[in-house]
Design an enzyme around this catalytic site. Structure first.
Site, PDB file in Angstrom:
ATOM      1  N   SER A 181       1.140   4.775 -15.411  1.00 14.81           N
ATOM      2  CA  SER A 181      -0.026   5.499 -15.916  1.00 14.81           C
ATOM      3  C   SER A 181      -1.140   5.439 -14.884  1.00 14.81           C
ATOM      4  O   SER A 181      -1.317   4.416 -14.216  1.00 14.81           O
ATOM      5  CB  SER A 181      -0.560   4.838 -17.199  1.00 14.81           C
ATOM      6  OG  SER A 181       0.460   4.667 -18.159  1.00 14.81           O
ATOM      7  N   GLY A 201       0.781  -1.231   0.000  1.00 10.43           N
ATOM      8  CA  GLY A 201       0.000   0.000   0.000  1.00 10.43           C
ATOM      9  C   GLY A 201       0.813   1.282   0.000  1.00 10.43           C
ATOM     10  O   GLY A 201       0.361   2.298   0.523  1.00 10.43           O
ATOM     11  N   SER A 202       2.007   1.247  -0.625  1.00 11.03           N
ATOM     12  CA  SER A 202       2.802   2.490  -0.608  1.00 11.03           C
ATOM     13  C   SER A 202       2.100   3.593  -1.407  1.00 11.03           C
ATOM     14  O   SER A 202       2.132   4.765  -1.017  1.00 11.03           O
ATOM     15  CB  SER A 202       4.231   2.247  -1.124  1.00 11.03           C
ATOM     16  OG  SER A 202       4.246   2.008  -2.507  1.00 11.03           O
ATOM     17  N   ASN A 225      -7.159   3.815 -11.603  1.00 16.65           N
ATOM     18  CA  ASN A 225      -6.177   2.748 -11.386  1.00 16.65           C
ATOM     19  C   ASN A 225      -4.794   3.262 -11.721  1.00 16.65           C
ATOM     20  O   ASN A 225      -4.643   4.074 -12.637  1.00 16.65           O
ATOM     21  CB  ASN A 225      -6.500   1.545 -12.287  1.00 16.65           C
ATOM     22  CG  ASN A 225      -5.506   0.409 -12.109  1.00 16.65           C
ATOM     23  OD1 ASN A 225      -5.151   0.049 -10.976  1.00 16.65           O
ATOM     24  ND2 ASN A 225      -5.043  -0.159 -13.215  1.00 16.65           N
ATOM     25  N   HIS A 250      -1.134   1.869 -13.013  1.00 14.38           N
ATOM     26  CA  HIS A 250      -0.555   0.688 -13.657  1.00 14.38           C
ATOM     27  C   HIS A 250       0.915   0.985 -13.972  1.00 14.38           C
ATOM     28  O   HIS A 250       1.228   2.064 -14.488  1.00 14.38           O
ATOM     29  CB  HIS A 250      -1.321   0.369 -14.941  1.00 14.38           C
ATOM     30  CG  HIS A 250      -0.820  -0.869 -15.615  1.00 14.38           C
ATOM     31  ND1 HIS A 250      -1.048  -2.128 -15.096  1.00 14.38           N
ATOM     32  CD2 HIS A 250      -0.073  -1.041 -16.726  1.00 14.38           C
ATOM     33  CE1 HIS A 250      -0.461  -3.019 -15.880  1.00 14.38           C
ATOM     34  NE2 HIS A 250       0.133  -2.390 -16.877  1.00 14.38           N
ATOM     35  N   ARG A 300     -16.837 -14.239  -9.171  1.00 11.81           N
ATOM     36  CA  ARG A 300     -16.457 -12.833  -9.026  1.00 11.81           C
ATOM     37  C   ARG A 300     -17.627 -11.986  -8.514  1.00 11.81           C
ATOM     38  O   ARG A 300     -17.452 -11.074  -7.712  1.00 11.81           O
ATOM     39  CB  ARG A 300     -15.988 -12.307 -10.402  1.00 11.81           C
ATOM     40  CG  ARG A 300     -14.946 -11.228 -10.327  1.00 11.81           C
ATOM     41  CD  ARG A 300     -14.470 -10.865 -11.722  1.00 11.81           C
ATOM     42  NE  ARG A 300     -13.553 -11.830 -12.293  1.00 11.81           N
ATOM     43  CZ  ARG A 300     -12.250 -11.864 -12.034  1.00 11.81           C
ATOM     44  NH1 ARG A 300     -11.715 -10.992 -11.231  1.00 11.81           N
ATOM     45  NH2 ARG A 300     -11.481 -12.759 -12.590  1.00 11.81           N
ATOM     46  N   ILE A 327      -9.131  -8.386 -10.948  1.00 19.14           N
ATOM     47  CA  ILE A 327      -9.847  -7.746 -12.060  1.00 19.14           C
ATOM     48  C   ILE A 327     -11.300  -7.532 -11.639  1.00 19.14           C
ATOM     49  O   ILE A 327     -11.947  -8.456 -11.128  1.00 19.14           O
ATOM     50  CB  ILE A 327      -9.763  -8.630 -13.322  1.00 19.14           C
ATOM     51  CG1 ILE A 327      -8.315  -8.695 -13.803  1.00 19.14           C
ATOM     52  CG2 ILE A 327     -10.683  -8.103 -14.417  1.00 19.14           C
ATOM     53  CD1 ILE A 327      -8.072  -9.689 -14.922  1.00 19.14           C
ATOM     54  N   LEU A 328     -11.786  -6.321 -11.814  1.00 18.84           N
ATOM     55  CA  LEU A 328     -13.177  -6.019 -11.467  1.00 18.84           C
ATOM     56  C   LEU A 328     -14.075  -6.317 -12.668  1.00 18.84           C
ATOM     57  O   LEU A 328     -13.718  -6.020 -13.814  1.00 18.84           O
ATOM     58  CB  LEU A 328     -13.302  -4.554 -11.050  1.00 18.84           C
ATOM     59  CG  LEU A 328     -12.563  -4.198  -9.757  1.00 18.84           C
ATOM     60  CD1 LEU A 328     -12.507  -2.683  -9.560  1.00 18.84           C
ATOM     61  CD2 LEU A 328     -13.196  -4.879  -8.544  1.00 18.84           C
ATOM     62  N   MET A 348      -4.873  -6.167  -7.039  1.00 18.83           N
ATOM     63  CA  MET A 348      -4.488  -7.148  -8.049  1.00 18.83           C
ATOM     64  C   MET A 348      -5.631  -8.106  -8.420  1.00 18.83           C
ATOM     65  O   MET A 348      -5.394  -9.248  -8.811  1.00 18.83           O
ATOM     66  CB  MET A 348      -3.259  -7.934  -7.573  1.00 18.83           C
ATOM     67  CG  MET A 348      -2.046  -7.051  -7.267  1.00 18.83           C
ATOM     68  SD  MET A 348      -1.583  -5.905  -8.601  1.00 18.83           S
ATOM     69  CE  MET A 348      -0.678  -7.045  -9.671  1.00 18.83           C
ATOM     70  N   LEU A 387      -9.364  -4.537 -19.291  1.00 19.19           N
ATOM     71  CA  LEU A 387      -8.217  -4.512 -18.374  1.00 19.19           C
ATOM     72  C   LEU A 387      -7.200  -3.438 -18.766  1.00 19.19           C
ATOM     73  O   LEU A 387      -6.760  -3.388 -19.926  1.00 19.19           O
ATOM     74  CB  LEU A 387      -7.530  -5.883 -18.364  1.00 19.19           C
ATOM     75  CG  LEU A 387      -6.289  -5.999 -17.471  1.00 19.19           C
ATOM     76  CD1 LEU A 387      -6.679  -5.908 -16.007  1.00 19.19           C
ATOM     77  CD2 LEU A 387      -5.535  -7.293 -17.748  1.00 19.19           C
ATOM     78  N   ASP A 388      -6.820  -2.613 -17.784  1.00 15.68           N
ATOM     79  CA  ASP A 388      -5.778  -1.596 -17.964  1.00 15.68           C
ATOM     80  C   ASP A 388      -6.041  -0.717 -19.180  1.00 15.68           C
ATOM     81  O   ASP A 388      -5.132  -0.337 -19.923  1.00 15.68           O
ATOM     82  CB  ASP A 388      -4.381  -2.260 -18.048  1.00 15.68           C
ATOM     83  CG  ASP A 388      -4.045  -3.000 -16.762  1.00 15.68           C
ATOM     84  OD1 ASP A 388      -4.518  -2.574 -15.696  1.00 15.68           O
ATOM     85  OD2 ASP A 388      -3.330  -4.007 -16.821  1.00 15.68           O
TER      86      ASP A 388
HETATM   87  C1  GAR Z   1       2.468  -0.669  -7.838  1.00 12.82           C
HETATM   88  O1  GAR Z   1       3.661  -0.693  -8.569  1.00 12.82           O
HETATM   89  C2  GAR Z   1       1.288  -0.604  -8.795  1.00 12.82           C
HETATM   90  O2  GAR Z   1       1.529   0.167  -9.946  1.00 12.82           O
HETATM   91  C3  GAR Z   1       1.119  -2.047  -9.140  1.00 12.82           C
HETATM   92  O3  GAR Z   1       1.309  -2.741  -7.938  1.00 12.82           O
HETATM   93  C4  GAR Z   1       2.231  -2.000  -7.126  1.00 12.82           C
HETATM   94  C5  GAR Z   1       1.613  -1.819  -5.754  1.00 12.82           C
HETATM   95  O4  GAR Z   1       2.518  -1.245  -4.862  1.00 12.82           O
HETATM   96  N1  GAR Z   1      -0.180  -2.280  -9.700  1.00 12.82           N
HETATM   97  C6  GAR Z   1      -0.436  -3.179 -10.639  1.00 12.82           C
HETATM   98  O5  GAR Z   1       0.413  -3.901 -11.114  1.00 12.82           O
HETATM   99  C7  GAR Z   1      -1.884  -3.235 -11.070  1.00 12.82           C
HETATM  100  N2  GAR Z   1      -2.025  -3.981 -12.266  1.00 12.82           N
HETATM  101  P1  GAR Z   1       2.000  -0.588  -3.505  1.00 12.82           P
HETATM  102  O6  GAR Z   1       1.107  -1.638  -2.812  1.00 12.82           O
HETATM  103  O7  GAR Z   1       3.256  -0.351  -2.725  1.00 12.82           O
HETATM  104  O8  GAR Z   1       1.241   0.641  -3.836  1.00 12.82           O
END
Ligand code: GAR
Length: 199
Positions: free
Chosen positions: A138, A14-15, A109, A111, A67, A94-95, A92, A146-147
């Site tokens: 992005s 969750g950074s 989102n 990505h 889902r 997919i909705l 992570m 997706l994305d």
């Molecule tokens: C981040 O790099 C984010 O862009 C990626 O997961 C990481 C989460 O880091 N997201 C995806 O790959 C979504 N498809 P975080 O938990 O430290 O924010």
């Protein structure tokens, strides 16, 4: 302008979520109402709770392929908080198209690639393998694909000869921490002009 209520979905540390929380602190435009995870053990949940933000989790695993049932539980968690915006921040799962339709235009989102390149997983390894000169991240509005969806911001940097997927991921993550708050700050003011950052 009324304060926009923001829910944040995470799956891990969750950074990005923490950066979004920081960016809303002391502002009049938005406030975090809930952090949700599909992993009850996601480290980010404790971090959000430490900051006084409500948290909730729905483990996706018992739902298997169902889902709709998983998302119904997520919707139950959201209902009391009535969020205006949902930020996916390292979420992570997919909705489904049905869930996205309920929140049309309100889900963002982040990505870790320069979309439309490298949707899905292993984005940094794919960029290095392709010999790309640049990598980045992005933020986009979420649609059923997706994305995909309108891009609200991108941050990019040069790939160095010595870069590995890990080093690139760390450097791009630092850009993510700048980009996502910058986009959200505009989005809560209904400003959809894309943000561009070069690292
Ligand atoms: C981040 O790099 C984010 O862009 C990626 O997961 C990481 C989460 O880091 N997201 C995806 O790959 C979504 N498809 P975080 O938990 O430290 O924010």
């Amino acid at each position: 302008m009324s304060k926009k209520k923001v829910a944040i979905f995470i799956s891990g540390g969750g950074s990005n979520m923490l950066q979004l929380l920081d960016s809303m602190q002391g502002t009049q435009a938005a406030s975090p109402v809930l952090v949700v995870s599909n992993d009850p053990n996601a480290a980010g949940l404790a971090r959000a709770a430490q900051r006084g933000v409500a948290t909730g989790a729905v483990d996706h695993k018992p739902f298997g392929q169902d889902r709709a049932a998983f998302e119904a539980k997520i919707s139950d968690l959201l209902a009391p908080y009535q969020p205006d915006i949902i930020c996916l921040a390292g979420f992570m799962r997919i909705l489904s198209a049905d869930f996205v339709a309920v929140w049309a235009g309100k889900i963002l989102n982040i990505h870790p690639s320069l979309l439309p390149k490298y949707k899905g997983l292993h984005t940094h390894a794919r960029a290095i393998k392709a010999g790309d000169a640049e990598a980045g991240c992005s933020v986009h509005q979420v649609t059923a694909d997706l994305d995909d969806g309108p891009i609200l911001g991108q941050a990019k940097l040069s790939i160095q000869p010595a870069d590995t997927p890990e080093s690139l991921s760390q450097r791009v993550l630092r850009l993510e921490h700048k980009l996502y708050p910058a986009v959200l700050t505009r989005f809560v003011r209904d400003d959809l002009r894309p943000v561009f950052i070069t690292g």
